[in-house]
Design an enzyme around this catalytic site. Sequence first.
Site, mmCIF file in Angstrom:
data_model
loop_
_atom_site.group_PDB
_atom_site.id
_atom_site.type_symbol
_atom_site.label_atom_id
_atom_site.label_comp_id
_atom_site.label_asym_id
_atom_site.label_seq_id
_atom_site.Cartn_x
_atom_site.Cartn_y
_atom_site.Cartn_z
ATOM 1 N N ASP A 253 11.305 31.425 6.557
ATOM 2 C CA ASP A 253 10.700 31.962 7.790
ATOM 3 C C ASP A 253 11.214 31.207 9.014
ATOM 4 O O ASP A 253 11.491 31.796 10.049
ATOM 5 C CB ASP A 253 9.169 31.837 7.738
ATOM 6 N N ARG A 286 8.569 18.172 6.187
ATOM 7 C CA ARG A 286 7.140 18.008 6.499
ATOM 8 C C ARG A 286 6.320 18.976 5.659
ATOM 9 O O ARG A 286 6.807 20.037 5.263
ATOM 10 C CB ARG A 286 6.876 18.341 7.972
HETATM 11 O O1 RIB Z 1 6.949 32.277 3.424
HETATM 12 C C1 RIB Z 1 5.814 31.469 3.334
HETATM 13 C C2 RIB Z 1 4.575 32.296 3.513
HETATM 14 O O2 RIB Z 1 4.434 33.156 2.417
HETATM 15 C C3 RIB Z 1 3.315 31.476 3.559
HETATM 16 O O3 RIB Z 1 2.968 31.115 4.871
HETATM 17 C C4 RIB Z 1 2.285 32.352 2.888
HETATM 18 O O4 RIB Z 1 1.293 32.794 3.767
HETATM 19 C C5 RIB Z 1 3.076 33.501 2.283
HETATM 20 O O5 RIB Z 1 2.899 34.663 2.974
#
Ligand code: RIB
Length: 306
Positions: A253, A286
Amino acid sequence: MAPRIVVVGSCSTDLFVRAARIPAVGETVIGGTFHTSGGGKGANQAVAAARAGARVEFVGRVGADDFGRSVRAGLSGFGVGIAHLARDPQAPTGVAFIFVGGRGENSIAVASGANLRVGPGDVRRAQPLFRAGAILLLQLEIGLAAVRAAGALARRRGLQVILNPAPARPLPDALMRQVHLLTPNEHEAEALTGIRIAGAASAARAAARLRRRGVKTVIITLGPAGVFVSAPSVQGLFPGFRVRAVDTTGAGDVFNGALAAALAEGRELPAAVRFGQAAAALSVTRLGTQSSIPARTEIDRLLRRS
Ligand code: RIB
């Protein structure tokens, strides 16, 4: 001023237990530590883009509950616009239970709640955000109809569409044709193509197959090995930064959010990829998801040193 990045996606509260190892089925592992963080792939990517310096608007749903209130406060605290983050009285806010083991590896179960009720109506209401020149950033933790509606609207309005196809699911051709830049990890690339990814050669084959479905650029993330980029102007492996991983949750992400922020600034693809890699590398040092996302100054510092 028009927002540079619009995220239509999921938001959740992440509940972490970090332990010596991830419990096997039927096993209890004691001695861990507990931590909460804002989460959900959409919200994580929105925060990563905002922390990297982009102007970001988020479109999604939370429940009318305490988790929803804290998700809203968290996003707006990070500077993400939440005017189109709806409160849904019919479903709870999404929650993820995350185990993190001693080597930073994880295992996640998600109760999607209101995220699965994000639909084309939410996209219609957010139409004023879709302005030419911006970037639309999508994932697959909300209803697919909303993803398709957002992709179609973005194409009509002249936005660049980035789809992070996570978690993996089959993608209709119509959606693939709406996407400019597809960013699967190796497992998602395998699920989408049937090609097992074990290095640059197989990543190149998988990327070529995905590009034949109409996507202009494919970036396959390969964990610590780096990312494989396949685009009209550049093709090859970008090795990762060497760091000691504490928690890899949400690294993809962070890569996607920071990549989008760099592209929104007008950086060329290779520089934007490197910027995304630097942000992701810092985040894995982290614990947590949104709590681990680096600020712009940290990313710039790492890039200067490398
Ligand atoms: O990619 C990580 C995310 O996957 C986490 O924040 C969790 O909420 C899931 O959706």
